[in-house]
Design a protein around this motif. Sequence first.
Motif, short mmCIF file in Angstrom:
data_model
loop_
_atom_site.label_atom_id
_atom_site.label_comp_id
_atom_site.label_asym_id
_atom_site.label_seq_id
_atom_site.Cartn_x
_atom_site.Cartn_y
_atom_site.Cartn_z
N TRP A 179 16.53 1.97 -15.38
CA TRP A 179 17.10 2.12 -14.05
C TRP A 179 17.05 0.77 -13.33
N ASN A 180 17.94 -0.13 -13.73
CA ASN A 180 18.04 -1.43 -13.09
C ASN A 180 19.52 -1.78 -12.95
N LEU A 181 19.81 -2.78 -12.11
CA LEU A 181 21.20 -3.10 -11.77
C LEU A 181 22.05 -3.41 -12.99
N GLN A 182 21.54 -4.24 -13.90
CA GLN A 182 22.33 -4.64 -15.06
C GLN A 182 22.68 -3.44 -15.94
N GLU A 186 26.45 -1.87 -16.71
CA GLU A 186 26.93 -1.72 -18.09
C GLU A 186 27.34 -0.27 -18.36
N ALA A 187 26.56 0.67 -17.85
CA ALA A 187 26.87 2.08 -18.06
C ALA A 187 28.19 2.46 -17.40
N ILE A 188 28.43 1.92 -16.20
CA ILE A 188 29.69 2.20 -15.49
C ILE A 188 30.88 1.69 -16.30
N TRP A 189 30.80 0.44 -16.77
CA TRP A 189 31.92 -0.12 -17.52
C TRP A 189 32.12 0.58 -18.85
#
Length: 219
Positions: A179-182, A186-189
Amino acid sequence: RRDVKASGVFVLGIGHGNKLLTELHNCHLTKVYTVGGLFGKATDDFSDTGNLVEKTTFDHITREKLERILAVIQGTNQKALLMYSNIDMKTQEAYELAVKGLIRPMGKSPPIITAVRCLWFALPEFQLEIHCLHETQQYLRKMVHEIGLELKSSAVCTQVRRIRDGVFTVDDALPRTRWNLQSIQEAIWNCQLKVETELEKTLGHGENSPLHQLDGDTA
């Protein structure tokens, strides 16, 4: 939605993703669960942690008897699926929708089980895989309870785990350690293409898709 007693895939939206969640909800996509059960007792909330109501025998239950009950459940729900889909099954449109797997209620309906099978059976325990629409996790727990009654026994639900929510599977899920920004970016893309494909297939969205808006905002 997913209640606190259940586990597995839980989809969240960020920014335009909140609009996408509404769009995906309007697609009425199937969710898939693994559901554990335990024969021999009943509780007030249908779960194994509820207050005990009664104990029953279960030695007479076989996998074959369980699978017969599951077949009846699936058959009954298939009729409900066709009824709430409001489709004339004699038309070419119905045939094309069936081929694409798009026969589903495109509005409100009671919970519908589109498929159910026994994954394993070892008395007094068993595990089911359930494909469904418009369900709640409590509905699935009650289903386990009712299966016990149909088999002249009782049963409680030991686990409800969602392994698919529409286009999202457990392989797409981020464990707490990521649960971090990177990882979130990546999950969204990684999920963008299949979300867009589903919206186009079911709702006919194209250039007006919120995903195209997201591309413009992040370009």
